[in-house]
Structures are given as C-alpha cells and as structure tokens.
Design a protein around this motif. Sequence first.
Motif, PDB file in Angstrom:
ATOM      1  N   ALA A  16      13.175  45.050  89.955  1.00 34.36           N
ATOM      2  CA  ALA A  16      12.754  44.069  88.959  1.00 34.36           C
ATOM      3  C   ALA A  16      13.107  44.621  87.579  1.00 34.36           C
ATOM      4  CB  ALA A  16      11.258  43.812  89.070  1.00 34.36           C
ATOM      5  N   LEU A  17      13.691  43.803  86.725  1.00 31.13           N
ATOM      6  CA  LEU A  17      14.174  44.279  85.432  1.00 31.13           C
ATOM      7  C   LEU A  17      13.121  44.050  84.352  1.00 31.13           C
ATOM      8  CD1 LEU A  17      17.828  42.929  85.601  1.00 31.13           C
ATOM      9  CD2 LEU A  17      16.973  45.187  86.215  1.00 31.13           C
ATOM     10  N   PRO A  18      13.169  44.844  83.276  1.00 36.04           N
ATOM     11  CA  PRO A  18      12.188  44.682  82.189  1.00 36.04           C
ATOM     12  C   PRO A  18      12.394  43.352  81.465  1.00 36.04           C
ATOM     13  CG  PRO A  18      13.906  46.215  81.550  1.00 36.04           C
ATOM     14  CD  PRO A  18      14.118  45.942  83.005  1.00 36.04           C
ATOM     15  N   SER A  19      11.337  42.846  80.860  1.00 38.39           N
ATOM     16  CA  SER A  19      11.422  41.620  80.080  1.00 38.39           C
ATOM     17  C   SER A  19      12.013  41.934  78.709  1.00 38.39           C
ATOM     18  CB  SER A  19      10.032  40.980  79.940  1.00 38.39           C
ATOM     19  OG  SER A  19       9.147  41.891  79.292  1.00 38.39           O
ATOM     20  N   GLY A  20      12.251  40.870  77.916  1.00 35.21           N
ATOM     21  CA  GLY A  20      12.788  41.061  76.582  1.00 35.21           C
ATOM     22  C   GLY A  20      14.250  40.723  76.461  1.00 35.21           C
ATOM     23  N   TYR A  21      14.881  40.329  77.548  1.00 33.39           N
ATOM     24  CA  TYR A  21      16.290  39.950  77.536  1.00 33.39           C
ATOM     25  C   TYR A  21      16.414  38.596  78.234  1.00 33.39           C
ATOM     26  CZ  TYR A  21      16.714  45.072  77.182  1.00 33.39           C
ATOM     27  OH  TYR A  21      16.586  46.380  76.833  1.00 33.39           O
ATOM     28  N   GLY A  22      16.474  37.507  77.494  1.00 30.35           N
ATOM     29  CA  GLY A  22      16.637  36.201  78.117  1.00 30.35           C
ATOM     30  C   GLY A  22      15.518  35.913  79.090  1.00 30.35           C
ATOM     31  N   ASP A  23      15.881  35.391  80.276  1.00 25.06           N
ATOM     32  CA  ASP A  23      14.887  35.024  81.290  1.00 25.06           C
ATOM     33  C   ASP A  23      14.521  36.216  82.166  1.00 25.06           C
ATOM     34  OD1 ASP A  23      14.732  32.257  80.606  1.00 25.06           O
ATOM     35  OD2 ASP A  23      16.687  31.963  81.559  1.00 25.06           O
ATOM     36  N   ASP A  24      13.330  36.160  82.768  1.00 24.04           N
ATOM     37  CA  ASP A  24      12.893  37.198  83.691  1.00 24.04           C
ATOM     38  C   ASP A  24      13.852  37.218  84.881  1.00 24.04           C
ATOM     39  OD1 ASP A  24      10.091  38.118  82.643  1.00 24.04           O
ATOM     40  OD2 ASP A  24      10.170  35.935  82.405  1.00 24.04           O
ATOM     41  N   THR A  25      14.211  38.431  85.318  1.00 21.12           N
ATOM     42  CA  THR A  25      15.324  38.563  86.255  1.00 21.12           C
ATOM     43  C   THR A  25      15.047  39.644  87.294  1.00 21.12           C
ATOM     44  OG1 THR A  25      16.924  37.830  84.595  1.00 21.12           O
ATOM     45  CG2 THR A  25      17.804  39.086  86.448  1.00 21.12           C
ATOM     46  N   LEU A  26      15.501  39.372  88.523  1.00 22.70           N
ATOM     47  CA  LEU A  26      15.492  40.335  89.623  1.00 22.70           C
ATOM     48  C   LEU A  26      16.925  40.779  89.870  1.00 22.70           C
ATOM     49  CD1 LEU A  26      13.862  41.673  92.014  1.00 22.70           C
ATOM     50  CD2 LEU A  26      14.622  39.727  93.392  1.00 22.70           C
ATOM     51  N   SER A  27      17.148  42.100  89.969  1.00 25.11           N
ATOM     52  CA  SER A  27      18.473  42.649  90.229  1.00 25.11           C
ATOM     53  C   SER A  27      18.518  43.222  91.639  1.00 25.11           C
ATOM     54  CB  SER A  27      18.799  43.757  89.215  1.00 25.11           C
ATOM     55  OG  SER A  27      19.970  44.449  89.578  1.00 25.11           O
ATOM     56  N   PHE A  28      19.620  42.998  92.333  1.00 28.46           N
ATOM     57  CA  PHE A  28      19.779  43.606  93.664  1.00 28.46           C
ATOM     58  C   PHE A  28      21.248  43.915  93.900  1.00 28.46           C
ATOM     59  CE2 PHE A  28      19.645  39.025  93.964  1.00 28.46           C
ATOM     60  CZ  PHE A  28      20.656  38.659  94.842  1.00 28.46           C
ATOM     61  N   GLN A  29      21.498  44.973  94.673  1.00 28.33           N
ATOM     62  CA  GLN A  29      22.855  45.456  94.900  1.00 28.33           C
ATOM     63  C   GLN A  29      23.143  45.505  96.400  1.00 28.33           C
ATOM     64  OE1 GLN A  29      23.657  49.113  92.769  1.00 28.33           O
ATOM     65  NE2 GLN A  29      22.499  48.450  90.981  1.00 28.33           N
ATOM     66  N   PRO A  30      23.749  44.450  96.962  1.00 28.75           N
ATOM     67  CA  PRO A  30      24.107  44.475  98.384  1.00 28.75           C
ATOM     68  C   PRO A  30      25.329  45.365  98.620  1.00 28.75           C
ATOM     69  CG  PRO A  30      24.852  42.436  97.385  1.00 28.75           C
ATOM     70  CD  PRO A  30      24.086  43.168  96.326  1.00 28.75           C
ATOM     71  N   ALA A  31      25.320  46.119  99.681  1.00 31.87           N
ATOM     72  CA  ALA A  31      26.416  47.048  99.993  1.00 31.87           C
ATOM     73  C   ALA A  31      27.544  46.304 100.701  1.00 31.87           C
ATOM     74  CB  ALA A  31      25.902  48.203 100.846  1.00 31.87           C
ATOM     75  N   ILE A  32      28.205  45.415  99.955  1.00 29.76           N
ATOM     76  CA  ILE A  32      29.307  44.637 100.527  1.00 29.76           C
ATOM     77  C   ILE A  32      30.628  45.255 100.095  1.00 29.76           C
ATOM     78  CG2 ILE A  32      27.933  42.525 100.531  1.00 29.76           C
ATOM     79  CD1 ILE A  32      29.541  41.626  98.064  1.00 29.76           C
ATOM     80  N   PRO A  33      31.712  45.010 100.847  1.00 28.51           N
ATOM     81  CA  PRO A  33      33.017  45.552 100.442  1.00 28.51           C
ATOM     82  C   PRO A  33      33.463  44.947  99.118  1.00 28.51           C
ATOM     83  CG  PRO A  33      33.055  44.771 102.728  1.00 28.51           C
ATOM     84  CD  PRO A  33      31.776  44.276 102.125  1.00 28.51           C
ATOM     85  N   ALA A  34      34.184  45.738  98.331  1.00 33.05           N
ATOM     86  CA  ALA A  34      34.771  45.217  97.091  1.00 33.05           C
ATOM     87  C   ALA A  34      35.785  44.132  97.431  1.00 33.05           C
ATOM     88  CB  ALA A  34      35.430  46.346  96.307  1.00 33.05           C
ATOM     89  N   PHE A  35      35.880  43.136  96.568  1.00 32.89           N
ATOM     90  CA  PHE A  35      36.820  42.039  96.817  1.00 32.89           C
ATOM     91  C   PHE A  35      38.250  42.557  96.837  1.00 32.89           C
ATOM     92  CE2 PHE A  35      39.742  38.909  94.884  1.00 32.89           C
ATOM     93  CZ  PHE A  35      39.744  37.972  95.920  1.00 32.89           C
ATOM     94  N   SER A  36      39.015  42.090  97.815  1.00 33.03           N
ATOM     95  CA  SER A  36      40.425  42.447  97.930  1.00 33.03           C
ATOM     96  C   SER A  36      41.249  41.165  97.904  1.00 33.03           C
ATOM     97  CB  SER A  36      40.686  43.209  99.233  1.00 33.03           C
ATOM     98  OG  SER A  36      42.059  43.488  99.387  1.00 33.03           O
ATOM     99  N   PRO A  37      42.198  41.023  96.966  1.00 37.34           N
ATOM    100  CA  PRO A  37      43.016  39.802  96.922  1.00 37.34           C
ATOM    101  C   PRO A  37      43.671  39.515  98.262  1.00 37.34           C
ATOM    102  CG  PRO A  37      43.394  41.126  94.967  1.00 37.34           C
ATOM    103  CD  PRO A  37      42.543  41.957  95.881  1.00 37.34           C
ATOM    104  N   GLY A  38      43.632  38.245  98.653  1.00 36.04           N
ATOM    105  CA  GLY A  38      44.202  37.834  99.927  1.00 36.04           C
ATOM    106  C   GLY A  38      43.210  37.863 101.069  1.00 36.04           C
TER     107      GLY A  38
END
Length: 817
Positions: A275-297
């Motif tokens: 959960a991110l701190p307030s004070g920047y725009g709207d209240d926000t939840l951050s999450f980082q899924p361990a997905i592969p980096a996008f590869s063209p094609g």
Amino acid sequence: MFCNMKVVCAGALVLASSGLHATIAPFDTASRTAVADAYHNTYLPLKSTPSGWNGNVASCNAGTTTTAHQQATIDAANFYRVMVGLPQVNLVTDNAAVNRARQAALISARNEVLDHEPLPSSLCYSAAGYEGAKTSNLSLGAGFGAQVSAAGPGAIDGYIDDSFALDSLGHRRWVLYQLQTGFATGDIVNPSGYSTNALRVMPAPSEAMSLFWSASYGSLPASPAWAAWPSPNFVPGQMLPSASWSLSYPGADFSGATVSVTTANGISIPTTVSALPSGYGDDTLSFQPAIPAFSPGAADTSYKVVVSGVGNASNTSYCYTVTVFDPDMPGLVTTAPDLCVSGAVNQSIAFTTTAPASPVVGGTYAVGASATSGLPVAFSIDSASASVCSISGSTVTFNAVGACIVNADQAGNAGYNPATQAQQSMTVGQGNQTITFPAQTSSQPFILNGTFALNPVASASSGLAVTYFSDTPAICSITGTTVTMLAEGACRIGANQSGNANWTTAATQFQTIVIGTTLSSQTITFKTAPPAAPTVGGTYTVNAEASSGLPVTYTINSASASVCSITGSTVTFNAAGVCVINANQAGNGSFAPAGQQQQSITVSKKSQTISFGPQTLASRAFAFNGTFAIAPVAAASSGLGVAYTSLTPAICSVSGTTVTMLAAGTCTIAANQSGDNAWAAAPQVSRSIAISPASQSITFTSTPPSNPMIGDSYQLSALGGGSGEPVVFSLDPGSAAGACTLAGQVVTFTGNGACIIVANQAGNANFGAAPPVKQPIFIGAGAPSPNTVAVPTLELWALWLLAAMTGLTGLAVFRRK
C-alpha cells in the motif's frame, strides 16, 4: 531519470481556467484492432511532434516550444487516461503557469539534476522556477534519445512507468489523478546536453486551483471509481510497466488488501503487494507480478487480477483481465477475454506453422498451433487421412499420395470451454526413391548353366522390392536373385524399381561379376588437364581414354552435385567448391571393368568490382540530422545490389542511400558487395564528402534606449546560432572615447558620442564563428549630468530677470529626455 512530487500545496479555490481542450478520440479497449490502430495512428505520432524549442541553456534562456508540442505532451497523458477510463485533461496555457514549468525545466537542465526544491545558488535559479519545480513531475535525460524520451510526450511514458519511484508511484498517480482537469508543461529539448520536462500537476500558492483540479486537493470526485494501470482489456506490450502495476481508488484503504494474479489457464503468478503513502493524487495499491518482460512478436497473454480486502470503497474486491499484446503482430482473438465472468470462457485455436507447399511421400513436417487460452493443443490425423499420413507428437509423416488433414484440439478445463477443432490440409505427392546396389564380393568360376546368388542384394529407399535383369544376355541370365552362367566373360546385372502410386521410378543401378576366364585388365587415363582457374558459370570438356579402347562414361561424384553438372562430356560449373568427375569403363566379354578414375577441379567464385564515382556535391554544410542522398550511387559489375556503410560513424551514418549528418568533418561512405554463391565479395570502394561547419548568426534581442543620458545603463541581450557558445559583448574601437563602459552585459553611458557594442559568438567543431554584429548607440552632445544644471551665458538684463523669477518660484532642475 525521473523524480517524484514531494510537496502538496494548498490554497483557496478560485474559479478560473485557461487552456486548450484535449484531442484524443476515445477508442474501445476491448477491441484489439481499435487499440492497435489508436497506438499506431494516435499515440506513436505524438512522439515525433517537432518541439520548435528556441532557448539556450548556457545563457539561462528557457525558450519556448510550439503549442502543438505542448498539446502532444498533454495528449500522451490523455492516451493513458483514455486507456484507464478517466476523463481527459486540458493543456493549461496561462502564461504565468507555463513560465513556471519552463523555468523549472531550465533549472533541471542547467544543473543536470532533478530537485523539487532548488536552492537559490542553483544555476539559472528563479522564483518562478522554484515554484514550478515544487508543483511538477520532473524528467531529465542526456543525449539525442533523451529529446524524445525525457522531454515532451516521451516524458509521460517515464511518469507512467515510474520505476524510479516504486515507493510512491507519485508520477503515475498525478497523471491519472481523477480530479485533474489540466496540466501545464515546459520543456528543454537540447540536442547537445540535457533534455528535461516539467509537467505541472498542481497549482502554486498564487495560482487558481481550477487551472489544474476540478475541486480542492483531497476532495473526492462526484463519482469515485477505481483506475488500474495496466488497464483492463488490451494493453500494448510496449506500454507495459517495467515493475509495478497499480490500482487507485479515491479515499480507499489498501492497508489490508491482497492481490492474486493468475494466467489464463489458472497458473498463479507470485506477486509482491504494498500500500502506498497518501499525498500523491488518489490512494493507490502497488503490486509487482513476476511475469516475463514483454518481447516483441510474443503471442497475446491474458492475466486475471483480483484485488481483495479493500476498505472505505464501494466494493471490497475488484477483478479485471489484462491482455498484453503486440500491436505490430496479428492476433488470434479480436475481443478482449474476461476471465472474471462466471462459467467457462470460449477459446479458439490457430495454427502457428504453415503446411509445406509440396510435401512428398517419405517426408515429415513439424506442426504447431496455439489456443487463446494458453492451454496446450493436441494433434491427430483426421480419419479420412489415416492411410495418407501419421503423427507422433507434433511430427507428421507422409506415407502415401493424397490429402493429409491434421486436426488440432483443445479440450478446455474449468475456466475454458473446449475449442472448436481447427484443421490444416496438405496434398501429398509421390516420393522420389533411389536404389543402393553394392559391389559383388567375388568372381565366379564358369560352369555352363551353373548358378550363383547375388551377394549383397540391392535395396530401394522406398522399401519396395527391387527387380533385376541381365545387361549381358550372352554371358548370363537372372531369375529373382539367382544368376545362371551361359558363357565366360563379364556378367552385368541391372537393378530396377519401377515405383507405384506413391513412389516415382528409381534410376537403374548396375554391378558386374566376372565369370570364368580371366578378363584382360584395362585402365583409364584422363587426356585433358582441368582448367587452371575455373569460375562459376564456366564450362570444361573432359576427355579420358580406356586402354581397352572401349568408350568411357562420365558422371559427377555425388559429393559435388551442387558444384557442377555434366552432359555427355561437357562439365558446367554451377557453384564454388570442388568438382569431382568420375570416369568409368564397365568392361565387356574381353575386358574387366576398369578401376574408376577421378579428376578434381577447384571452382572459384567470379570476381567483381564496384564502380563508385566521386560525389556530385563533394562538400555539404553541416545540419544536425540533416540528410542527403548518395549521388551518384555505386554499381557492381556482377549486377548485384551494393550496400553502404559509414567509415566515419561519428561524422555521418547511412541507411540505404541516405546519409545523415551527425557532425562536421570528413564523411567517408564505403560501398560493399558481399557476393553470393557465384560471385566473390568485391573490393571495398569509398568516397568522401566534406561536411563543413554550419554558419551561424547573431541577433540582438535588446533594443537600446532612443535618447540615453549620461549615467544611464542598458542591459544587453542577443541570440546566437546553433553552436550553443555564449554571445560575448565588447566595445568597438570606433566608439567615442569616454562615451560608455561595458561590464558583462551592462552598458553604462559616461559621455557624449557614439557607443558601439560588438556581439561575437565563437564556433566549435560543427559551427563556424558567427560574423560580429554591431549595435551603435548615440549619446547626444551636451547632454547634462542628472545631478547638474547647464547654465547658459546671458545678458545682464536677463540675469536680473532670472534672479527675480528664482526668488518667486525657487530653483528647478530639468532633465532632457
């Protein structure tokens, strides 16, 4: 490099606005075609909008950019807002607000660092720049690429990605703030230094809040809604964040929230949540899924996101599907899947391999297909083709002539319905076969009507049975594989396979067995020497003789089949390599077969040359990233295409026949032809074009006073050319002695006469020195000092009159303007 907002400023809400409306046409994010079209036709062109920047960082001139470039920056932000489902914002054009953004960008560029609270000691510091820095997203980058990625529309990508501010995602949250109604933008687009952007997201204390927000900061919008990035439905992989995904909701409590990310086929993705701190725009939840980096094609990939445990919101959980795709590639589905709906989802199958154009019996083919669900596809042979082909895993084997139909199926699972079967058909033709007939092991003693068996026997690559015949019926006959001796001599047996519906006829192969008498031996001698230096395309007439006088036959050794061919005794050289010619004499009733003789010839590629004439314009004036065409172009004697490279990559680059100027100097272009199977590489030929330093000029931007007085001063300013070197001012020797003094950019008028200011700008490697420009200023003769009175010589009666007037009115001092 990007830096997040630190300070939230508050003030009274004033009803005012000044801006240009957003111009992004809405599009359906559930349509793959609509998103791809919008990405190519709307989003990418924003990046190439010319900036028209006219400032100079070295002289602390922030300059301006075109309104079109400013609008493109706002539209880049609006493209993301349309993807997310938020209202678009306007370009703020209020002069003071925009100036604060430009001055903030200038401070960042001049000091080569991002700081939301620059110190007064900072280079190019100003109060407006300080206020702009405190109320802006800031972006900074160096080099030519930074002009696109760190300034203008490109800066928005960095703000949305926000990989340098994972602890807050402040930049992204301000760009996607639900109460936002406008942004002011300032840019430094510097080809020779740091490029910067300042995107003003909030008002300074002296500004109307309504320039930026629809209500005071911290208030909830009329209809709070959740906003996610990446957003639901189709998202171009090129826009996918490199680290954190996010979900925002005004006033929500994410302290106890959890996130589940799964693939389309139900595989759970490890995910880190914060959960991110307030004070920047709207209240926000951050999450980082361990997905592969996008590869063209890469194929389209869908992820189901479930956010649970949300407090102080309309719902405690939110579910949506993100489908990452490459807009440069065709897709299997046109409508975005929704993995959150109850019940199974439909899926479809598409073949990812192309069937061979002319398959033949005995060949194989590796088939491939994929399902939109991502579940594995199973292959089978259609029952109608069971006799034509077979399959093992994904390998198809062609067994007979006819139509081979491959079925592709996906049975589905709890989340997906079974896919409609897909089929791929191909027509199988006859296979080519060969016969292997090994040499026989020994000669046979003659016994009239005696018999012996062939050993070893011949075989066909098709597996079909081989038949035999006697090519010397007076010496021997054959039935099956049994040979009957009729007379002494050389018995020559031929092996045939005539083919069938699935196989073509094989070439006949022969072997000779000596029966009875000892046949005379014979030898073969080549009578012609091979050519000394044969090249591809040439021919050679071979000649060899047998000591028996019997005719010699010629063949090309199988290892040389791609190098040369033969018709009768004429050899044709088809490719570089070693050409081996076989000479044979099969013998007869009197002579045993001769031992095979071979003649080897090394075939070389043909040589070629490049004709590359001197360039029509051997000298060019430098223009950064300016282009010109190679003229005349080069030509190879082989007729093959010529490729060009730059031998001076710091001076110029080349693409096709177009040269791009990067710096002044000697640009050397090389012409190359690498050859092919028939032609050797040509010797490189180069031509040089002199790129001379560009000219530059100076323009005074300050206007001298029309009637200066002694003691007055005048601030000089001037714009120079593209070298970026400072404009330096000096006094021309032709100035009147004592008329003026010069300190830096300040002229002080000290006496009467002509004061002549000279402006100079030095050159550099790419720009010549600017011609000096003069600005004359004339201080009128007899001009009084501001602290003295000029007293004329008067007659006696006039002096009495003056004294009388002075007594009545008091002394007055006049300044002539």
